[in-house]
Design a protein around this motif. Sequence first.
Motif, short mmCIF file in Angstrom:
data_model
loop_
_atom_site.label_atom_id
_atom_site.label_comp_id
_atom_site.label_asym_id
_atom_site.label_seq_id
_atom_site.Cartn_x
_atom_site.Cartn_y
_atom_site.Cartn_z
N SER A 5 0.85 -1.19 0.00
CA SER A 5 0.00 0.00 0.00
C SER A 5 0.88 1.23 0.00
O SER A 5 2.05 1.18 0.35
CB SER A 5 -0.94 0.02 1.21
N ILE A 6 0.33 2.34 -0.40
CA ILE A 6 1.03 3.61 -0.42
C ILE A 6 0.17 4.64 0.30
O ILE A 6 -1.02 4.72 0.09
CB ILE A 6 1.29 4.10 -1.86
N GLU A 7 0.81 5.42 1.17
CA GLU A 7 0.10 6.46 1.92
C GLU A 7 0.82 7.78 1.73
O GLU A 7 2.01 7.91 2.01
CB GLU A 7 0.09 6.08 3.41
N ASN A 8 0.13 8.76 1.19
CA ASN A 8 0.74 10.07 0.97
C ASN A 8 1.00 10.78 2.28
O ASN A 8 0.24 10.68 3.23
CB ASN A 8 -0.18 10.94 0.10
N GLN A 9 2.10 11.50 2.35
CA GLN A 9 2.46 12.26 3.55
C GLN A 9 2.39 13.75 3.23
O GLN A 9 2.88 14.21 2.20
CB GLN A 9 3.88 11.91 4.00
N ARG A 10 1.78 14.50 4.10
CA ARG A 10 1.66 15.95 3.88
C ARG A 10 3.02 16.61 4.07
O ARG A 10 3.87 16.13 4.80
CB ARG A 10 0.66 16.53 4.89
N ALA A 11 3.19 17.76 3.45
CA ALA A 11 4.38 18.59 3.58
C ALA A 11 5.64 17.82 3.23
O ALA A 11 6.69 18.03 3.80
CB ALA A 11 4.49 19.15 4.99
N SER A 12 5.55 16.92 2.26
CA SER A 12 6.73 16.16 1.87
C SER A 12 6.52 15.62 0.47
O SER A 12 5.40 15.33 0.06
CB SER A 12 6.96 14.99 2.84
N ASP A 13 7.62 15.47 -0.27
CA ASP A 13 7.52 14.87 -1.59
C ASP A 13 7.75 13.36 -1.51
O ASP A 13 7.86 12.69 -2.52
CB ASP A 13 8.53 15.50 -2.56
N SER A 29 7.07 -7.49 8.01
CA SER A 29 6.51 -6.19 7.66
C SER A 29 7.64 -5.27 7.28
O SER A 29 8.79 -5.43 7.72
CB SER A 29 5.71 -5.60 8.83
N ALA A 30 7.33 -4.30 6.46
CA ALA A 30 8.33 -3.31 6.05
C ALA A 30 7.61 -2.02 5.67
O ALA A 30 6.51 -2.04 5.14
CB ALA A 30 9.15 -3.81 4.87
N GLN A 31 8.24 -0.92 6.00
CA GLN A 31 7.73 0.37 5.56
C GLN A 31 8.92 1.27 5.26
O GLN A 31 9.99 1.13 5.83
CB GLN A 31 6.83 1.01 6.60
N CYS A 32 8.71 2.17 4.32
CA CYS A 32 9.78 3.10 3.96
C CYS A 32 9.17 4.38 3.44
O CYS A 32 8.00 4.44 3.07
CB CYS A 32 10.70 2.48 2.91
N TYR A 33 9.99 5.43 3.44
CA TYR A 33 9.61 6.71 2.85
C TYR A 33 10.46 6.90 1.60
O TYR A 33 11.69 6.87 1.67
CB TYR A 33 9.82 7.84 3.84
N ALA A 34 9.80 7.07 0.48
CA ALA A 34 10.48 7.18 -0.81
C ALA A 34 9.57 7.95 -1.76
O ALA A 34 8.39 8.17 -1.46
CB ALA A 34 10.78 5.79 -1.36
N PRO A 35 10.11 8.40 -2.90
CA PRO A 35 9.28 9.12 -3.86
C PRO A 35 8.06 8.31 -4.29
O PRO A 35 8.06 7.08 -4.26
CB PRO A 35 10.23 9.36 -5.04
N ALA A 36 7.02 9.00 -4.69
CA ALA A 36 5.77 8.34 -5.08
C ALA A 36 5.95 7.41 -6.27
O ALA A 36 5.20 6.44 -6.42
CB ALA A 36 4.70 9.39 -5.39
N ASP A 37 6.94 7.71 -7.12
CA ASP A 37 7.13 6.87 -8.31
C ASP A 37 8.04 5.68 -8.04
O ASP A 37 8.49 5.01 -8.96
CB ASP A 37 7.67 7.69 -9.47
N LEU A 38 8.31 5.38 -6.78
CA LEU A 38 9.08 4.19 -6.43
C LEU A 38 8.43 2.96 -7.04
O LEU A 38 7.20 2.81 -7.01
CB LEU A 38 9.14 4.02 -4.90
N ASP A 39 9.22 2.10 -7.61
CA ASP A 39 8.70 0.85 -8.16
C ASP A 39 8.43 -0.10 -6.99
O ASP A 39 9.21 -0.97 -6.68
CB ASP A 39 9.71 0.23 -9.13
N HIS A 40 7.27 0.13 -6.34
CA HIS A 40 7.01 -0.64 -5.13
C HIS A 40 6.72 -2.11 -5.42
O HIS A 40 6.89 -2.96 -4.56
CB HIS A 40 5.87 0.00 -4.32
N ARG A 41 6.29 -2.43 -6.63
CA ARG A 41 6.09 -3.84 -6.97
C ARG A 41 7.41 -4.58 -7.01
O ARG A 41 7.53 -5.72 -6.54
CB ARG A 41 5.36 -3.97 -8.30
N SER A 42 8.42 -3.92 -7.58
CA SER A 42 9.74 -4.53 -7.62
C SER A 42 10.32 -4.68 -6.22
O SER A 42 10.92 -5.70 -5.88
CB SER A 42 10.68 -3.67 -8.48
N LEU A 43 10.11 -3.65 -5.38
CA LEU A 43 10.60 -3.72 -4.02
C LEU A 43 9.89 -4.81 -3.23
O LEU A 43 10.50 -5.57 -2.48
CB LEU A 43 10.42 -2.36 -3.33
#
Length: 323
Positions: A5-13, A29-43
């Motif tokens: 899943s992807i969750e947008n964060q305010r005041a941040s790119d 479980s894993a979570q990270c902060y990365a650009p929205a265009d991160l290839d999250h399927r590959s990750l």
Amino acid sequence: MSKTSIENQRASDLCRHTFSGATMGTRYSAQCYAPADLDHRSLAAGLERAVQAVDQEMSNWKASSDLTCLNKASVDVWVPISANLAKVLVRATEIGRETDNAFNAGLGDLVDRWGFGPGGVGQPGMSSLLGGRPHRPIGEILEVDVAQSRARKRAPVKLDLCGIAKGFGVDELGRVMEHKGIQSWLVGIDGEMRARGTKPTGSSWALAIERPEYTRREAFAVIEVTDIAIATSGDYRHWSEYEGTRTSHTMDPRKGAPLRNGIASVTVLADTCMDADAYATALMVLGEKHGVQFARRKRLNALLLVREGKGLRAIGTGCFSNG
């Protein structure tokens, strides 16, 4: 299958990306902060491959795992193993030596005997709690050839890596994150965690240390961490009961019996989750006096929770010393 899943964060790119899936009889479980265009399927696929590889290499519940093949092999026969398994066996041997055999990866038969392993036979009788046969240090009966990725047993022994493999799996999740160039992440398997960087707001990762209760889950304390791994061993999640007495899944290799020393849980912070996992188990076995002495001598950040009647007494070393 893993979930993403992807969750947008305010005041941040940056965006918060989360992942989870089944492994090692539990969940990662894993979570990270990365650009929205991160290839999250590959990750997601990379994370899944990493934990499943560790499970296939080090599980004593899988008939085809490298560890099971080594366990089934005859004495003095070299068995090909993965580079990862060789690395973990070497580290398990080192920590066993450091802790005077309090950590021992050769307790598979004992774990089975008490009904906690794949070949479990159930409770052998409470008189056995008084002590069985001490187990030799694994370094005396196992030879690992790291260069050629192989190992051989010098005496009959059944290996069990439950006290270190999960931590290594967490490190592998972190390795995938780093390979992808991600600088802010938190990964874990069943409560063993490793963190890198901070959140986009600059805050650290907040992690709960669980109160060692048998029937409910609640936090004992919450700590903020970054660039560190954390692992907890305890007597309150995996246990059995016989004639009114709880039997811990943690075995004391020096007594050849389940652990009975009043330690409810041990939490350790370390650079790698593999080390945190193994040291937490070792401190459980060493007990209050010798465990604290070892942690201080080793300069470990450790929190020991000791049962006293219906309450708990906390003893900390390192960053936990004032907690």
